[in-house]
Design a protein around this motif. Sequence first.
Motif, PDB file in Angstrom:
ATOM      1  N   GLY A 165       0.796  -1.223   0.000  1.00  0.00           N
ATOM      2  CA  GLY A 165       0.000   0.000   0.000  1.00  0.00           C
ATOM      3  C   GLY A 165       0.826   1.269   0.000  1.00  0.00           C
ATOM      4  O   GLY A 165       0.385   2.303   0.499  1.00  0.00           O
ATOM      5  N   ALA A 166       2.025   1.220  -0.563  1.00  0.00           N
ATOM      6  CA  ALA A 166       2.926   2.367  -0.502  1.00  0.00           C
ATOM      7  C   ALA A 166       2.462   3.505  -1.408  1.00  0.00           C
ATOM      8  O   ALA A 166       2.051   3.285  -2.550  1.00  0.00           O
ATOM      9  CB  ALA A 166       4.337   1.946  -0.893  1.00  0.00           C
ATOM     10  N   GLU A 167       2.537   4.722  -0.887  1.00  0.00           N
ATOM     11  CA  GLU A 167       2.321   5.926  -1.692  1.00  0.00           C
ATOM     12  C   GLU A 167       3.651   6.297  -2.342  1.00  0.00           C
ATOM     13  O   GLU A 167       4.681   6.291  -1.679  1.00  0.00           O
ATOM     14  CB  GLU A 167       1.846   7.085  -0.810  1.00  0.00           C
ATOM     15  CG  GLU A 167       0.569   6.809  -0.031  1.00  0.00           C
ATOM     16  CD  GLU A 167       0.228   7.924   0.936  1.00  0.00           C
ATOM     17  OE1 GLU A 167       0.446   9.105   0.576  1.00  0.00           O
ATOM     18  OE2 GLU A 167      -0.232   7.632   2.053  1.00  0.00           O
ATOM     19  N   VAL A 168       3.637   6.602  -3.631  1.00  0.00           N
ATOM     20  CA  VAL A 168       4.855   6.966  -4.357  1.00  0.00           C
ATOM     21  C   VAL A 168       4.823   8.451  -4.666  1.00  0.00           C
ATOM     22  O   VAL A 168       3.867   8.947  -5.271  1.00  0.00           O
ATOM     23  CB  VAL A 168       4.998   6.142  -5.650  1.00  0.00           C
ATOM     24  CG1 VAL A 168       6.238   6.573  -6.420  1.00  0.00           C
ATOM     25  CG2 VAL A 168       5.053   4.651  -5.335  1.00  0.00           C
ATOM     26  N   LYS A 169       5.871   9.174  -4.247  1.00  0.00           N
ATOM     27  CA  LYS A 169       5.903  10.625  -4.397  1.00  0.00           C
ATOM     28  C   LYS A 169       7.247  11.053  -4.986  1.00  0.00           C
ATOM     29  O   LYS A 169       8.298  10.725  -4.428  1.00  0.00           O
ATOM     30  CB  LYS A 169       5.690  11.310  -3.039  1.00  0.00           C
ATOM     31  CG  LYS A 169       4.372  10.929  -2.349  1.00  0.00           C
ATOM     32  CD  LYS A 169       4.310  11.511  -0.940  1.00  0.00           C
ATOM     33  CE  LYS A 169       3.033  11.071  -0.225  1.00  0.00           C
ATOM     34  NZ  LYS A 169       1.832  11.715  -0.775  1.00  0.00           N
ATOM     35  N   ALA A 170       7.225  11.785  -6.091  1.00  0.00           N
ATOM     36  CA  ALA A 170       8.439  12.345  -6.689  1.00  0.00           C
ATOM     37  C   ALA A 170       8.679  13.731  -6.104  1.00  0.00           C
ATOM     38  O   ALA A 170       7.745  14.535  -5.979  1.00  0.00           O
ATOM     39  CB  ALA A 170       8.295  12.431  -8.203  1.00  0.00           C
TER      40      ALA A 170
END
Length: 422
Positions: A165-170
């Motif tokens: 359930g990881a949120e990916v943020k650049a």
Amino acid sequence: MNKKWMIVVLGLTLVATACGSHGLTDKQQEQKKTDEQALDPKERKAILGKLDPKIVEAENAFGLRIHQALSKLETGENVLISPYSLSTGLALAYNGSAGETAQQMQTVLGWNDMGLKQVNAANSQLRSILEHGGGVTLNIANSVWIQNDFVMKESYLNTVKDGYGAEVKATDLGQQESINIMNNWVSEKTNGMIKEVYSKPQDAKAILINAVYFNGGWMDEFNPQLTEDKDFTLADGTVKKVPMMKQEQGFGYKESDKWQAVRLPYGDGRMHMLVVVPSKDSSLEELHKQLWQDPSVWRSDYEFETIKLELPRFKAELSDKLSEKLIDILKNAGMKNAFLQEKADFSAMAETPLYIRSIGHKVVVDVNEEGTEAAAVTSIAMPTGAPEPTKPVVMTVDRPFFFAIEDRDTGAFLFMGSIMNP
């Protein structure tokens, strides 16, 4: 050909707090929210039926090996770890590993007879069980923060998104504003218990964060008016005064001529704290030997007894000095390549070579009359490259003891430790 090594930092945060702490004063409202999130019995039974017990067995065994290695350093300090945090954090790194590095990691983590998909499925099922129900709140969140100019493999990102359930943020990890946003995310996910994971910009290409928030009060609270200062004898014979909580209540209990053990339930009883104190003619050192050899002794066969219990109110933490030994412990256990710049293989995470530079594990446990507040932070830096009771049983925890916060249904240890000096 020269390799270009970059930096990846993985920070994993575990937090727990007792009911009534940090502004959560309306217990009925919190309980209602918890009940709404709970799985119904059929759903819970279905997930438990699918859960591979080997994932919990491996996690607990791994935690006990770390606990043993830290305890054998004989510093006289409190030893506290979160097996769940360590295993989950290393699972995120393991998903990016390959070759001999992956083989060493799976051996040390106890996953040799489990494929990667099996590990991820079991971790996902365990998370679902832990998060939903038990009369406590346990929220788990993961995120991956990637430097704008760094490319991580889509296959890896999809795995951590789908399985964890990881949120990916650049973002630009070299800017303070990005670090502030990251810290705000952590503070939100941990209900303000951990406000900061980094104080300044990071020379990193990615940061992975695992955050867990636990809120659980005792099923039977201690009356604070009964708490009084009493003697606690340290391992070296020194006697100090500690605030001793008291209550007489029915609990799951077992004993031998060498120790007493009690389970103190949280919420609806699904989670509890196991407290094991050696007898006065034994020692915590003897207790440790039995614990490390066969922890199953404390898993079952508890009788419901009325216990006249005295337990210290304490706040303890894992020192930085002990935390710094984790890499040496893991290397000695066989996880060597992950920390070697020229041998580490994290090619399933990114094309750029990576290796683990450091691991930090911070744990704080606060036990009081209302419940238990605990926090653990694991950071991994990677430069690239009942029957009717009879008369009460007296159990006075006035000497060094072992404890674990455990999920009854799965047997998973969220926290464990040895309190030498409360």
